[in-house]
Design a protein around this motif. Structure first.
Motif, short mmCIF file in Angstrom:
data_model
loop_
_atom_site.label_atom_id
_atom_site.label_comp_id
_atom_site.label_asym_id
_atom_site.label_seq_id
_atom_site.Cartn_x
_atom_site.Cartn_y
_atom_site.Cartn_z
N LEU A 72 -17.15 -13.57 -1.37
CA LEU A 72 -18.42 -12.88 -1.56
C LEU A 72 -18.22 -11.44 -2.03
O LEU A 72 -19.19 -10.76 -2.35
N SER A 73 -16.97 -10.98 -2.03
CA SER A 73 -16.67 -9.62 -2.50
C SER A 73 -16.06 -9.70 -3.90
O SER A 73 -15.36 -10.64 -4.24
N ASP A 74 -16.35 -8.67 -4.71
CA ASP A 74 -15.76 -8.63 -6.05
C ASP A 74 -14.52 -7.74 -6.08
O ASP A 74 -14.02 -7.38 -7.14
N ARG A 75 -14.01 -7.36 -4.89
CA ARG A 75 -12.84 -6.51 -4.81
C ARG A 75 -11.62 -7.33 -4.41
O ARG A 75 -11.72 -8.30 -3.66
N ASN A 76 -10.45 -6.91 -4.88
CA ASN A 76 -9.24 -7.67 -4.58
C ASN A 76 -8.59 -7.25 -3.26
O ASN A 76 -7.54 -7.78 -2.91
N ASP A 77 -9.20 -6.30 -2.53
CA ASP A 77 -8.67 -5.95 -1.22
C ASP A 77 -9.55 -6.49 -0.09
O ASP A 77 -9.28 -6.24 1.08
N PHE A 78 -10.60 -7.25 -0.43
CA PHE A 78 -11.43 -7.92 0.56
C PHE A 78 -11.54 -9.40 0.19
O PHE A 78 -11.67 -9.76 -0.98
N TYR A 79 -11.52 -10.24 1.20
CA TYR A 79 -11.86 -11.65 1.03
C TYR A 79 -12.89 -11.95 2.11
O TYR A 79 -12.58 -11.95 3.30
N LEU B 217 -3.00 0.69 6.98
CA LEU B 217 -4.39 0.47 6.59
C LEU B 217 -5.18 1.77 6.64
O LEU B 217 -5.95 2.08 5.73
N HIS B 218 -4.97 2.55 7.70
CA HIS B 218 -5.68 3.83 7.83
C HIS B 218 -5.34 4.76 6.67
O HIS B 218 -6.23 5.37 6.06
N LYS B 219 -4.07 4.84 6.33
CA LYS B 219 -3.66 5.69 5.22
C LYS B 219 -4.24 5.19 3.91
O LYS B 219 -4.66 5.97 3.05
N TYR B 220 -4.31 3.89 3.77
CA TYR B 220 -4.86 3.28 2.57
C TYR B 220 -6.34 3.63 2.42
O TYR B 220 -6.83 3.94 1.35
N MET B 221 -7.05 3.63 3.55
CA MET B 221 -8.47 3.98 3.54
C MET B 221 -8.67 5.46 3.23
O MET B 221 -9.56 5.83 2.48
N VAL B 222 -7.83 6.31 3.85
CA VAL B 222 -7.96 7.75 3.64
C VAL B 222 -7.75 8.11 2.19
O VAL B 222 -8.40 9.01 1.64
N LYS B 223 -6.87 7.37 1.53
CA LYS B 223 -6.63 7.63 0.11
C LYS B 223 -7.83 7.30 -0.76
O LYS B 223 -7.87 7.61 -1.95
N GLY B 224 -8.81 6.61 -0.16
CA GLY B 224 -10.01 6.30 -0.93
C GLY B 224 -9.95 4.98 -1.65
O GLY B 224 -10.85 4.62 -2.40
N GLU B 225 -8.88 4.21 -1.41
CA GLU B 225 -8.76 2.93 -2.08
C GLU B 225 -9.62 1.88 -1.41
O GLU B 225 -9.95 0.86 -1.98
N ILE B 226 -9.95 2.12 -0.12
CA ILE B 226 -10.92 1.31 0.59
C ILE B 226 -12.01 2.26 1.07
O ILE B 226 -11.71 3.31 1.61
N ASP B 227 -13.27 1.89 0.87
CA ASP B 227 -14.32 2.81 1.30
C ASP B 227 -14.42 2.81 2.82
O ASP B 227 -13.79 2.02 3.51
N ASP B 228 -15.24 3.71 3.36
CA ASP B 228 -15.25 3.91 4.79
C ASP B 228 -16.33 3.09 5.50
O ASP B 228 -16.75 3.42 6.60
N LYS B 229 -16.71 1.99 4.90
CA LYS B 229 -17.75 1.19 5.54
C LYS B 229 -17.23 0.37 6.71
O LYS B 229 -18.00 -0.15 7.51
N LEU B 230 -15.89 0.24 6.84
CA LEU B 230 -15.34 -0.55 7.94
C LEU B 230 -15.13 0.34 9.16
O LEU B 230 -14.67 1.43 9.03
#
Length: 327
Positions: free
Chosen positions: A183-190, A314-327
């Protein structure tokens, strides 16, 4: 191996220099799937047995007599899974330097010479650097200048921890296991819809650097009587406890005690952000966190599975902005 040793003896090259166990060859050569038996075959003369003890919930019954990096050497603990004792969970090697040199910086620089700059690094307070390889990662950590610990661990968990998946699995592997439309169009979410104990939910796999790092269930039930969310929470808590045992932590947290004296209004209190329920289970493979909370009249109920070591990534990956902060 004997033929190789004889060859170097004939060349006049010291055999010790060839056969010593180093941090880098452990990182590059260990076959996690073969377990302790494979390790003993690979290093028959380098491993010493010891009395069995448990260290951080892992079985410690053998160690490398010497693990070398740069001009430093010391023994290295081999820590096994507490359930299946053949599985290696990590190598832990503690180095000390009494020369006045910063041990962390020295060990880090020696690793950088071999495999490049760390994927993640944090210095100040707790010094920490992590390098990720295909099947393993190596961590150097230190509280004090005079010592540091080198840890080598498999990226993949040894058992499925979330549905059919192991931490470290690739997006493609999990997609083939689940065979659900994303349901996601991103390759870091399934993300896809499913049912958990008869309740509709979103299933979310979260990836960082191509590895599965966190899984979660987000319940989609909508109730007119908001206390029904508490009943569902307790049902799920009972089911998880039957599988993982007594929770390590279970809390009912009041942020605003306006409705505390009236249990019939607890659901309303949750929806307004006044009340929150949380429960945690800690296993040898992961941490499971369930939370019932709300705000602005809405209630959410989620169950999250994560590996604490990989969650740092994962936290560092999110902080870099590659994953948004909705989680």
């Amino acid at each position: 191996m004997k033929k190789i040793v004889l060859f170097f003896i004939l060349l006049g090259i010291p055999v010790l220099a060839i056969c010593q166990v180093t941090v880098i060859n452990l990182l590059n050569s260990v076959n996690w799937e073969e377990g302790e038996e494979g390790l003993l075959k690979e290093y028959p003369n380098d491993i010493e047995k010891k009395d069995e003890v448990y260290l951080r919930g892992l079985l410690y019954k053998s160690y490398f007599k010497e693990v070398v990096i740069g001009d430093k050497s010391t023994h290295g603990a081999i820590l096994l899974d507490s359930i299946d004792n053949n599985y290696i969970r990590e190598f832990s090697i503690r180095y000390e330097d009494k020369s006045g040199r910063n041990c962390y910086k020295y060990i880090k620089s020696e690793i950088e010479k071999e495999i490049g700059l760390p994927d993640e690094s944090n210095e100040g307070g707790i010094n920490l650097s992590i390098w990720f390889k295909e099947n393993s990662y190596i961590k150097v950590s230190s509280f004090f200048d005079s010592s540091c610990t080198v840890t080598i661990k498999p990226i993949n968990s040894i058992r499925p921890v979330f549905r059919k998946a192991r931490f470290g699995d690739s997006f493609q592997k999990i997609r083939s296991l689940e065979q659900k439309e994303n349901l996601s169009d991103r390759n870091d979410f399934y993300i896809f819809e499913d049912y958990l104990l008869g309740s509709k939910c979103n299933v979310t796999y979260l990836f960082g650097y191509g590895k599965f790092l966190q899984g979660s269930y987000d319940l989609l039930n909508e109730y007119s009587n908001k206390n029904d969310y508490i009943e569902l929470y307790n049902t799920l808590k009972g089911s998880l406890s039957s599988k993982y045992g007594v929770p390590n932590n279970s809390n009912v947290v009041w942020i605003d005690k306006l409705f505390k004296d009236n249990r019939d209004d607890y659901g309303i209190a949750i929806s307004l952000g006044h009340l929150k329920y949380t429960t945690e289970w800690h296993t040898s493979d992961c941490r499971i966190e369930m939370e019932l909370s709300g705000n602005n009249g809405e209630i959410s109920l989620s169950i999250t599975y994560r590996d604490l070591e990989l969650f740092f990534l994962l936290h560092k990956y999110m902080v870099k902005g590659e994953i948004d902060d909705k989680l």
